[in-house]
Design a protein around this motif. Structure first.
Motif, PDB file in Angstrom:
ATOM      1  N   CYS A 120      65.657  92.922  92.749  1.00 32.64           N
ATOM      2  CA  CYS A 120      65.214  93.894  93.237  1.00 32.64           C
ATOM      3  C   CYS A 120      64.857  94.798  91.870  1.00 32.64           C
ATOM      4  O   CYS A 120      63.837  95.434  91.577  1.00 32.64           O
ATOM      5  CB  CYS A 120      66.209  94.902  93.894  1.00 32.64           C
ATOM      6  SG  CYS A 120      66.287  94.224  95.805  1.00 32.64           S
ATOM      7  N   GLU A 121      65.740  94.693  90.935  1.00 37.99           N
ATOM      8  CA  GLU A 121      65.682  95.220  89.498  1.00 37.99           C
ATOM      9  C   GLU A 121      64.182  94.764  88.646  1.00 37.99           C
ATOM     10  O   GLU A 121      63.546  95.342  88.344  1.00 37.99           O
ATOM     11  CB  GLU A 121      66.710  94.866  88.698  1.00 37.99           C
ATOM     12  CG  GLU A 121      67.835  95.876  88.655  1.00 37.99           C
ATOM     13  CD  GLU A 121      67.391  97.187  88.560  1.00 37.99           C
ATOM     14  OE1 GLU A 121      66.512  97.659  87.538  1.00 37.99           O
ATOM     15  OE2 GLU A 121      67.753  98.247  89.186  1.00 37.99           O
ATOM     16  N   LYS A 171      70.422  92.011  93.618  1.00 40.70           N
ATOM     17  CA  LYS A 171      70.506  93.045  92.713  1.00 40.70           C
ATOM     18  C   LYS A 171      69.370  92.562  91.458  1.00 40.70           C
ATOM     19  O   LYS A 171      68.598  93.548  91.066  1.00 40.70           O
ATOM     20  CB  LYS A 171      71.711  93.344  91.745  1.00 40.70           C
ATOM     21  CG  LYS A 171      72.412  94.383  92.873  1.00 40.70           C
ATOM     22  CD  LYS A 171      73.675  94.838  92.242  1.00 40.70           C
ATOM     23  CE  LYS A 171      74.683  95.716  93.198  1.00 40.70           C
ATOM     24  NZ  LYS A 171      75.928  95.727  92.868  1.00 40.70           N
ATOM     25  N   LYS A 182      74.819  89.513  93.848  1.00 41.24           N
ATOM     26  CA  LYS A 182      74.190  89.404  92.499  1.00 41.24           C
ATOM     27  C   LYS A 182      72.839  89.124  92.557  1.00 41.24           C
ATOM     28  O   LYS A 182      72.058  89.779  91.673  1.00 41.24           O
ATOM     29  CB  LYS A 182      75.360  88.438  91.714  1.00 41.24           C
ATOM     30  CG  LYS A 182      75.066  88.495  90.248  1.00 41.24           C
ATOM     31  CD  LYS A 182      76.020  87.374  89.613  1.00 41.24           C
ATOM     32  CE  LYS A 182      75.572  86.783  88.384  1.00 41.24           C
ATOM     33  NZ  LYS A 182      76.314  85.212  88.229  1.00 41.24           N
TER      34      LYS A 182
END
Lengths: 92, 564
Positions: free
Chosen positions: A30-31, A27, A24
């Protein structure tokens, strides 16, 4: 100028809380930092245990970059700043 | 029921009563350099090879190739073991690893689980688990991972070895907490210790715990030798001693054989004590030569001189060892240059004796074992040496340096006097400007032995013993003995001459008497015949008279008859 995409591999062990947390957190990071310019391969060692032996992964969760030299980060990646700093160095 | 798996380390199997607990975890603790990795590796290799039980070696500290190299240096044929039998897993954390939040050993255990299933592994060793535990943020996390590991091992019924560093002063070796809980978690624990006492390395192993089993709680000295870990206790693996015999073997000195009613007992332990230069080495050499002449393989370990020196020195007293070293019957080893604990000496000596297949073992002097920091250990080492020899039927002759005079003999430096079956003391006697060597048998178990002191004479023909004369409470040796011998000889000659003279005189007298007697006898005979003759003549005269009267009567026709 768009840099090379960030290739990441995350080793986890099933549904262990720190593994789920790592997926989690990664992600989210990176986003936020590398939108549309990253790829994450999640390897669940509970499903592919032999990868632990082959890839020399003793500790989970463990994040490895494909950069040279590779960056290894162990833990649930809750120290967001530290993770970003480490990943940024691979981008340069 | 608790079953035990042999480790293949002979002494360890003895003190644990058969090996490590099957399906349970054993902790090997110790400071760095104690041999934890060696021991874990040795057990896994032995199990894979001898017991056909595959094992996995997880290396947290050293890289697997280096560990394999180390194993090869011990002569363990690791190449013959396939990966299916012994698998090395490199598990050193990379130094530049970045930590971010909570993590665990789940991934490794998942991987190892697959490996265990594939190999059918029975053993697993985690070498330097402290390395990975020290990455944990706190003691609670360490505990959690250790219990995770514990559960995992139990579920798979693996027999496990965990090695972990331990500091000498009980301080935690990692800043983030104590690992003492490891000791509580495991079922058995071995503590390795390495100390330097007066410059000499002393290693000892101790079983700290063994759930569900009795074990030897004492320190067991050990050595990291060319073959890996060797425990001192391994010398007494079988309690079987060879049968006690009444066989006698020559001491190499004929007269000494006689004093000991035939020689030393086979498989006895013999102690020669004496000050420097009292011919201990010479008597040892005489024994070695005699043994070789009987075709008995002999090992001569010297702490004083090198082999060629011993051969040369003994040649000067008529003891020829060189021919026996050439045939290989005699092996001369010099241990003087080897520093180390008495345990190391003991192991080396027993290894030499084993490889030489020795029937007779000579250690000159055994008191060297108690030198430099070994005083405490030496006695037990020599006790074990004596037992080791007795188990194998090896006749052991040791010499011991002793400066004290006879009255203080009971406390030899090593107190081996109580272990010795035969104890011969060599001494100097200094009088009348000479120092002469003497030999006395202080004790000899099971032997009627001479109580007398003998003079020990060394010359180019060899070793001989001579009677000593005691005169006014003093023993006479050397020149004084020779003088006494000569004067006694003279006295004897004089007495003999006197006796001869007396005899001759008496004989002459007897002869004279006999002659006189025969002369008298002749006279007696003569007288007798004289008497007999005169009687006869008288009779004849009488008869003549009768005849004459008768004639006259008949002539005169006498009527009267007076005839009878």
């Amino acid at each position: 100028m768009k840099s090379e995409p960030l290739l990441l591999r995350l080793y986890i062990s099933g549904k262990a809380p720190n593994s789920l947390m790592a997926v989690k957190n990664l992600k989210v990071i990176c986003e936020a930092q590398f939108p549309d310019n990253y790829s994450i391969e999640v390897i669940d060692l509970f499903e592919q245990p032999y990868r632990a032996i082959e890839d020399g992964v003793m500790i989970t969760p463990m994040l490895m970059s494909s950069s040279s030299p590779p960056v290894s980060i162990i833990g649930d990646l809750s120290d967001t700043e530290g993770v970003i700093n480490a990943l940024m160095t691979t981008q340069q | 029921m608790l079953t035990k798996l042999p480790t293949g380390i002979a002494g360890l199997d003895k003190i644990t009563g058969g090996g490590l607990p099957h399906g349970r975890t054993t902790l090997i603790e110790g400071e760095s350099g104690c041999g934890k990795t060696v021991m874990a590796l040795q057990i896994l290799i032995n199990s894979a090879r001898e017991q056909k039980q595959p094992g996995i070696f997880v290396a947290f500290e050293e890289n697997a190739n280096r560990i394999k190299l180390n194993a090869a240096s011990f002569g363990w044929d690791i190449q013959s073991l396939q990966e299916d039998n012994l698998f090395f897993l490199d598990a050193q954390p990379t130094s530049d690893i970045i930590q971010s939040g909570s993590f665990d050993l789940g991934g490794m255990l998942a991987g190892l689980g697959a490996l265990v299933d594939k190999m059918g592994a029975k053993w697993i060793a985690f070498d330097a688990l402290d390395i990975v535990l020290s990455m944990m943020p706190d003691e609670a996390a360490m505990r959690r991972e250790v219990y995770r590991l514990h559960e995992w091992l139990l579920a798979r019924e693996l027999t496990a070895i965990i090695t972990s560093k331990k500091s000498a002063n009980h301080q935690p070796i990692v800043p983030n907490g104590s690992m003492d809980f490891l000791l509580f978690m495991v079922d058995s624990a071995i503590l390795l210790r390495h100390e330097i006492v007066q410059g000499v390395s002393q290693r000892a192993l101790r079983m700290v715990k063994y759930r569900g089993s009795a074990f030897d709680e004492n320190d067991a000295p050990y050595l990291i030798s060319d073959n890996g870990i060797e425990l001192a206790a391994s010398f007494l693996t079988d309690d079987k001693f060879v049968e006690v015999t009444d066989e006698r073997i020559s001491t190499g000195v004929a007269r000494l054989d006689k004093m000991l009613s035939g020689g030393y007992h086979r498989a006895a332990s013999i102690l020669l004590t004496g000050a420097p230069g009292t011919a201990k080495t010479t008597l040892s050499g005489a024994f070695a030569e005699a043994a070789c002449q009987r075709d008995e393989r002999t090992l001569f370990v010297s702490f004083d001189s090198r082999g060629p020196e011993i051969v040369r020195n003994l040649k000067s007293v008529g003891i020829d060892l060189s021919s026996h070293t050439k045939t290989g019957m005699l092996r001369l080893e010099s241990a003087g240059g080897i520093t180390g604990s008495s345990e190391i000496h003991l192991m080396r000596i027993t290894q030499w004796a084993d490889s030489h297949n020795a029937r007779c073992l000579i250690i000159d002097p055994v008191s060297a074992l108690s030198k430099s920091g070994n005083a405490l250990l030496a006695h037990s080492v020599i006790q074990r040496l004596v037992d080791w020899c007795k188990q194998r039927g090896i006749t052991l002759l040791t010499s011991s340096l002793l400066d004290k005079s006879g009255s203080e003999l009971v406390n030899t430096p090593l107190q081996i006097s109580t272990i010795a079956d035969t104890w011969i003391h060599l001494d100097y006697h200094s009088s009348a400007g000479e120092r002469n060597r003497s030999l006395s048998i202080i004790k000899s178990r099971g032997t009627a032995h001479s109580n007398q002191v003998r003079e020990l004479i060394l010359n180019t023909d060899g070793v001989t013993l001579a009677d000593v004369y005691s005169s006014g409470g003093e023993v006479l040796m050397g020149t004084m003995r020779l003088e006494r011998e000569q004067s006694e000889q003279l006295e004897k000659q004089r007495a003999t001459a006197l006796h001869d003279k007396h005899n001759a005189h008496a004989n002459a007298e007897l002869l004279e008497l006999e002659q006189r007697m025969s002369h008298i006898q002749a006279q007696v005979d003569e007288k007798r015949s004289e008497i007999a003759e005169s009687k006869f003549t008288q009779q004849q005269i009488k008869n003549q008279d009768k005849d004459t009267q008768a004639e006259i009567r008949s002539k005169r026709f006498a009527d009267s008859h007076h005839e009878k």
